[in-house]
Scaffold this active site. Sequence first.
Site, PDB file in Angstrom:
ATOM      1  N   CYS A  64       0.861  -1.191   0.000  1.00 45.37           N
ATOM      2  CA  CYS A  64       0.000   0.000   0.000  1.00 45.37           C
ATOM      3  C   CYS A  64       0.897   1.241   0.000  1.00 45.37           C
ATOM      4  O   CYS A  64       1.689   1.443   0.927  1.00 45.37           O
ATOM      5  CB  CYS A  64      -0.905  -0.004   1.218  1.00 45.37           C
ATOM      6  SG  CYS A  64      -1.882  -1.524   1.412  1.00 45.37           S
ATOM      7  N   CYS A 195     -16.936  -0.884   9.567  1.00 46.12           N
ATOM      8  CA  CYS A 195     -16.249   0.403   9.506  1.00 46.12           C
ATOM      9  C   CYS A 195     -15.467   0.407   8.200  1.00 46.12           C
ATOM     10  O   CYS A 195     -14.519  -0.372   8.035  1.00 46.12           O
ATOM     11  CB  CYS A 195     -15.316   0.562  10.710  1.00 46.12           C
ATOM     12  SG  CYS A 195     -14.359   2.094  10.698  1.00 46.12           S
ATOM     13  N   ARG A 267     -16.515   9.602   9.973  1.00 47.70           N
ATOM     14  CA  ARG A 267     -15.406   9.913  10.878  1.00 47.70           C
ATOM     15  C   ARG A 267     -14.346  10.767  10.203  1.00 47.70           C
ATOM     16  O   ARG A 267     -13.851  10.443   9.123  1.00 47.70           O
ATOM     17  CB  ARG A 267     -14.748   8.633  11.400  1.00 47.70           C
ATOM     18  CG  ARG A 267     -13.544   8.917  12.322  1.00 47.70           C
ATOM     19  CD  ARG A 267     -12.925   7.657  12.847  1.00 47.70           C
ATOM     20  NE  ARG A 267     -13.848   6.968  13.718  1.00 47.70           N
ATOM     21  CZ  ARG A 267     -13.914   5.643  13.829  1.00 47.70           C
ATOM     22  NH1 ARG A 267     -13.133   4.869  13.105  1.00 47.70           N
ATOM     23  NH2 ARG A 267     -14.765   5.099  14.667  1.00 47.70           N
TER      24      ARG A 267
END
Length: 345
Positions: A64, A195, A267
């Site tokens: 990543c 989430c 969030r």
Amino acid sequence: MTDTDRAGALRHDWTRDEVEALFALDFPELIHRAQVAHRANFDAREVQLSTLLSIKTGACPEDCAYCPQSIRFETELDREELLPTDHVVDAAKRAKAAGATRFCMGAAWRSPKDKDLAKVIEMVEAVKAQGLETCVTLGMLKARQAEALAAAGLDYYNHNLDTSPEYYEQIISTRTYQDRLDTLDHVRDAGLKVCCGGIVGMGEQPGDRAEMLRQLANLPEHPQSVPINNLVQVEGTPLAGTDPIDALDFVRTIAVAKIMMPASYVRLAAGREAMSEAVQTLCLLAGANSIFYGDELLTTANPAHRADLALLDKLGMRPEASPKYTDLAPGQAPCAERAPQAERA
């Protein structure tokens, strides 16, 4: 604005043109629509506080491009083995004493081995015993692993889509977009709350942000929690030196996420350390009603908790006293009928 927009109704059939039209709205209209959607589902004065702890740091085999924990990049990050449970419980106690209602644990794995999962389950049970909601992010899960976590009482599983399907291969090559969707399927099927969000500021185009949100909103159930991260650039990672996203474009992303997923917590996640109070305030007005709270996010800095509380107080806002979706039955998605309404507060 349509009646559907006003009601904050949940949809799973967003088109690319519709999402891009939201991003193109004049800023006052966009913020207004986001506030209407938010207030239909939440008390706009309340912000949910979560604390995140890295329970196993570094040496991740993935590539990543944003992540300093990858073994492929030279980032000077110290590697740490899985923390002992008592260390995690001590951190959870401190988080609760500081006002957090959810405790999130992250491990730098591609996917957990069963022997490691057993240790994480021990942590989940111990943190739950402190009266906190629990969330873990451990990489890809098999169906039986998701079921084991659910049986242990885990509340949330975090697994982000990161970006659009089209831009994804520019960021990660060691797992596919479908791999991520498969893990989300396993998590939902096990009855865990989801989430799931993404990261902006990674060199993507505006259309990629629109498509990322479309992918999230068109999932079979909206994630109960949608973290929107602003890339924290770390020297040694491939994305170090990337042009940052404009602050108002970040706020737009928050607002569009709230309009599309009105009953979900949105969030304000990584990247707050570099945001002014004014930008954070705009994000809260745009419908962000959850923040990571504490001094560190996995391996990067986060505003100190006293500064967070001072900002909320300055705005006439307050930490959410109790989580809203704790009692959702397995497989239940958030919706306006079950969400807290502002007038009930």
